[in-house]
Design a protein around this motif. Structure first.
Motif, mmCIF file in Angstrom:
data_model
loop_
_atom_site.group_PDB
_atom_site.id
_atom_site.type_symbol
_atom_site.label_atom_id
_atom_site.label_comp_id
_atom_site.label_asym_id
_atom_site.label_seq_id
_atom_site.Cartn_x
_atom_site.Cartn_y
_atom_site.Cartn_z
ATOM 1 N N LEU A 21 4.506 1.572 -2.748
ATOM 2 C CA LEU A 21 5.914 0.866 -2.306
ATOM 3 C C LEU A 21 5.517 0.677 -1.091
ATOM 4 C CD1 LEU A 21 9.024 1.776 -3.196
ATOM 5 C CD2 LEU A 21 7.688 -0.034 -4.219
ATOM 6 N N THR A 22 4.507 1.691 -0.032
ATOM 7 C CA THR A 22 4.715 1.703 1.255
ATOM 8 C C THR A 22 2.789 1.342 1.833
ATOM 9 O OG1 THR A 22 4.029 3.622 1.791
ATOM 10 C CG2 THR A 22 6.087 2.735 2.238
ATOM 11 N N GLN A 23 1.490 1.731 0.572
ATOM 12 C CA GLN A 23 0.215 1.653 0.930
ATOM 13 C C GLN A 23 -0.522 1.595 -0.548
ATOM 14 O OE1 GLN A 23 -0.979 5.110 2.665
ATOM 15 N NE2 GLN A 23 0.588 6.022 2.370
ATOM 16 N N PRO A 24 -1.464 1.125 -0.855
ATOM 17 C CA PRO A 24 -1.840 1.346 -2.274
ATOM 18 C C PRO A 24 -2.781 2.773 -2.663
ATOM 19 C CG PRO A 24 -3.299 -0.143 -0.841
ATOM 20 C CD PRO A 24 -1.839 0.523 0.007
ATOM 21 N N VAL A 25 -3.062 2.801 -3.482
ATOM 22 C CA VAL A 25 -3.036 4.780 -3.972
ATOM 23 C C VAL A 25 -4.433 4.422 -5.176
ATOM 24 C CG1 VAL A 25 -1.986 6.014 -5.430
ATOM 25 C CG2 VAL A 25 -0.888 4.733 -3.996
ATOM 26 N N THR A 40 4.749 -4.256 -5.914
ATOM 27 C CA THR A 40 5.786 -6.030 -6.657
ATOM 28 C C THR A 40 5.502 -6.378 -5.409
ATOM 29 O OG1 THR A 40 6.870 -5.040 -7.892
ATOM 30 C CG2 THR A 40 7.074 -6.322 -7.853
ATOM 31 N N GLU A 41 6.046 -6.642 -4.480
ATOM 32 C CA GLU A 41 5.888 -7.734 -2.471
ATOM 33 C C GLU A 41 4.161 -8.321 -2.792
ATOM 34 O OE1 GLU A 41 7.776 -4.847 -2.951
ATOM 35 O OE2 GLU A 41 9.186 -5.352 -4.171
ATOM 36 N N LYS A 47 -0.922 -12.829 -5.028
ATOM 37 C CA LYS A 47 -0.993 -13.525 -6.587
ATOM 38 C C LYS A 47 -0.505 -15.505 -5.810
ATOM 39 C CE LYS A 47 -1.159 -13.927 -10.017
ATOM 40 N NZ LYS A 47 -2.887 -14.584 -11.056
ATOM 41 N N ARG A 48 -0.033 -15.551 -5.350
ATOM 42 C CA ARG A 48 0.410 -16.829 -4.158
ATOM 43 C C ARG A 48 -0.436 -17.034 -3.958
ATOM 44 N NH1 ARG A 48 5.189 -14.125 -2.556
ATOM 45 N NH2 ARG A 48 4.342 -13.622 -0.410
ATOM 46 N N ARG A 49 -1.941 -16.402 -3.447
ATOM 47 C CA ARG A 49 -2.637 -16.494 -2.369
ATOM 48 C C ARG A 49 -4.402 -17.098 -3.074
ATOM 49 N NH1 ARG A 49 -4.010 -13.889 2.732
ATOM 50 N NH2 ARG A 49 -6.385 -14.975 2.580
#
Length: 85
Positions: A21-25, A40-41, A47-49
């Motif tokens: 939720l706070t950093q990629p794993v 998800t955010e 995806k918007r990009r």
């Protein structure tokens, strides 16, 4: 980015979901990164990009005319030396 083996990820999936939720794993297999878990955010932001690739046949005559009539901004002048031969 946190890196974790697939076995460790499976044993503690809830913990790594919370961390994502706070950093990629990054999940590794045989020492190599295979997948990355992100929030998800962050996924939605990426995806918007996304950009759609079009071929010339996808453009209307009006689109092509608008492209031909377009002018680069003045600040683009500083890159003209890159096309000099």
């Amino acid at each position: 980015m946190i890196k974790v083996s697939a076995a460790e990820f499976q044993r503690n999936i809830g913990r790594y979901q919370d961390l994502a939720l706070t950093q990629p794993v990054a999940v590794t297999r045989n020492g190599r990164e295979r997948t990355v878990m992100i929030s998800t955010e962050e996924y939605k932001r990426l995806k918007r990009r996304d950009r759609e690739v079009l071929s010339l046949e996808d453009f209307t005559e009006a689109d092509l005319a608008a492209i031909e009539a377009s002018e680069p901004p003045a600040e683009a002048e500083s890159y003209n030396h890159e096309t000099d031969r």
